[in-house]
Write a protein that holds these residues in place. Structure first.
Motif, PDB file in Angstrom:
ATOM      1  N   PRO A 133       6.125  -6.379   3.725  1.00 15.79           N
ATOM      2  CA  PRO A 133       6.582  -6.848   2.334  1.00 15.79           C
ATOM      3  C   PRO A 133       6.627  -5.514   1.190  1.00 15.79           C
ATOM      4  N   ALA A 162       3.357  -7.001  -3.749  1.00 14.88           N
ATOM      5  CA  ALA A 162       3.942  -8.644  -2.790  1.00 14.88           C
ATOM      6  C   ALA A 162       2.017  -9.029  -2.990  1.00 14.88           C
ATOM      7  N   HIS A 172       3.568 -14.725  -3.849  1.00 20.37           N
ATOM      8  CA  HIS A 172       4.817 -14.620  -3.371  1.00 20.37           C
ATOM      9  C   HIS A 172       4.503 -14.904  -1.963  1.00 20.37           C
ATOM     10  N   ALA A 180       5.050 -13.800   0.621  1.00 24.68           N
ATOM     11  CA  ALA A 180       4.540 -13.021   2.042  1.00 24.68           C
ATOM     12  C   ALA A 180       2.512 -13.479   1.858  1.00 24.68           C
TER      13      ALA A 180
END
Length: 285
Positions: free
Chosen positions: A208, A212, A219, A221
């Protein structure tokens, strides 16, 4: 860690016979009344084709280094190499020895030092050819690296047969052949990638981006990152209530990622705790 060899005549053989050789060494050791071994003396053994066979394994005293003090001090990794016959290690064997060394560092808390059996004990082991490699730093041969196949994939090794692979994967060779479209005479080739029956090939989500993973930032991710850390057991850093998945990248997250990096050979040189593309890939592997 100390590197060993067999110290007896040894002939090159097909890879399908190497596991039989390891079992015969174990049987010989167990039959040695004088030494009174509880198991094969070595921590691990490596064949000429590069496979690593687990012997006593990690966190167990060896029986091969010459004395109780040396056995408590060092792991013992034995190359299936002879004092006569096959005396020169193959590149695949050297690569496998490095695999074993990295495994013991990663899973057995081994230190950085690698020596030969003759270091600290009066012996010709591990032979002049192999000891020269140890003295030069026990490095992988130029251009040789260990493939890291994705989950659900088996990479064919030199001397593999479809029957031997099936036994190793605990599947039927007929199913292995059907899944991979292999028909009579069932020819396979080194480095060929085979799908393992019953195990889907997992796709790794795209990385990502470094943005992130900033401490104090949320986030989606990070939830995926936390799931990987929990699955691999890197969860010792937390706020007192156990490590939980969540979108917030915290200092606990960073420390757990750093633990994973320190435990992974490819990442050990820079364990900063911030995932990059390689850390992301290996966490998902």
């Amino acid at each position: 860690m100390k590197v060993h060899y067999l110290g007896a005549p040894y002939a090159s053989r097909a890879h399908s016979l190497c596991d039989d050789m390891v079992r015969s060494i174990r049987a010989e050791h167990l039959a040695n009344v004088k030494e009174n071994y509880v198991d094969i003396a070595y921590t691990a053994l490596v064949c000429e084709h590069g496979s690593v066979f687990e012997g006593r394994g990690t966190h167990r005293r060896t029986g091969a280094n010459g004395s109780q003090a040396l056995n408590e001090q060092d792991y013992a990794v034995c190359a299936l190499l002879g004092s006569k016959g096959m005396t020169v290690p193959t590149d695949a064997m050297l690569n496998g020895l490095v695999d074993a060394i990295e495994w013991l560092r990663r899973s057995g808390d081994a230190g950085n030092w690698v020596g030969g059996h003759r270091d600290g004990y009066a012996t010709a082991c591990p032979g002049d050819q192999l000891y020269a490699w140890v003295e030069q730093g026990a490095k992988r041969p130029a251009g040789v690296k260990t493939p890291t196949p994705p989950p659900g994939i088996y990479v064919v090794r030199a001397q593999d047969t479809i029957a031997a692979i099936a036994r190793r994967l605990n599947v039927s060779w007929q199913e292995l052949a059907v899944v991979n479209g292999i028909k009579a005479p069932y020819t396979i080739y080194p480095e060929q990638q085979l799908h393992v029956p019953g195990k889907p090939v997992l796709e790794i989500p795209p990385f990502p981006g470094e943005d992130a993973f900033v401490i104090g930032r949320r986030h989606p991710a990070v939830v995926e990152l936390d799931a990987c850390l929990i699955a691999k057991g890197f969860t010792r850093n937390h706020d007192g209530n156990g490590y939980q998945k969540g979108p917030l990248f915290t200092e606990y997250t960073r420390r757990n990622v750093a633990d994973f990096q320190r435990a992974t050979a490819e990442l050990r040189s820079d364990p900063d705790g911030y995932p990059g593309p390689l850390t992301w890939k290996l966490l998902h592997s």
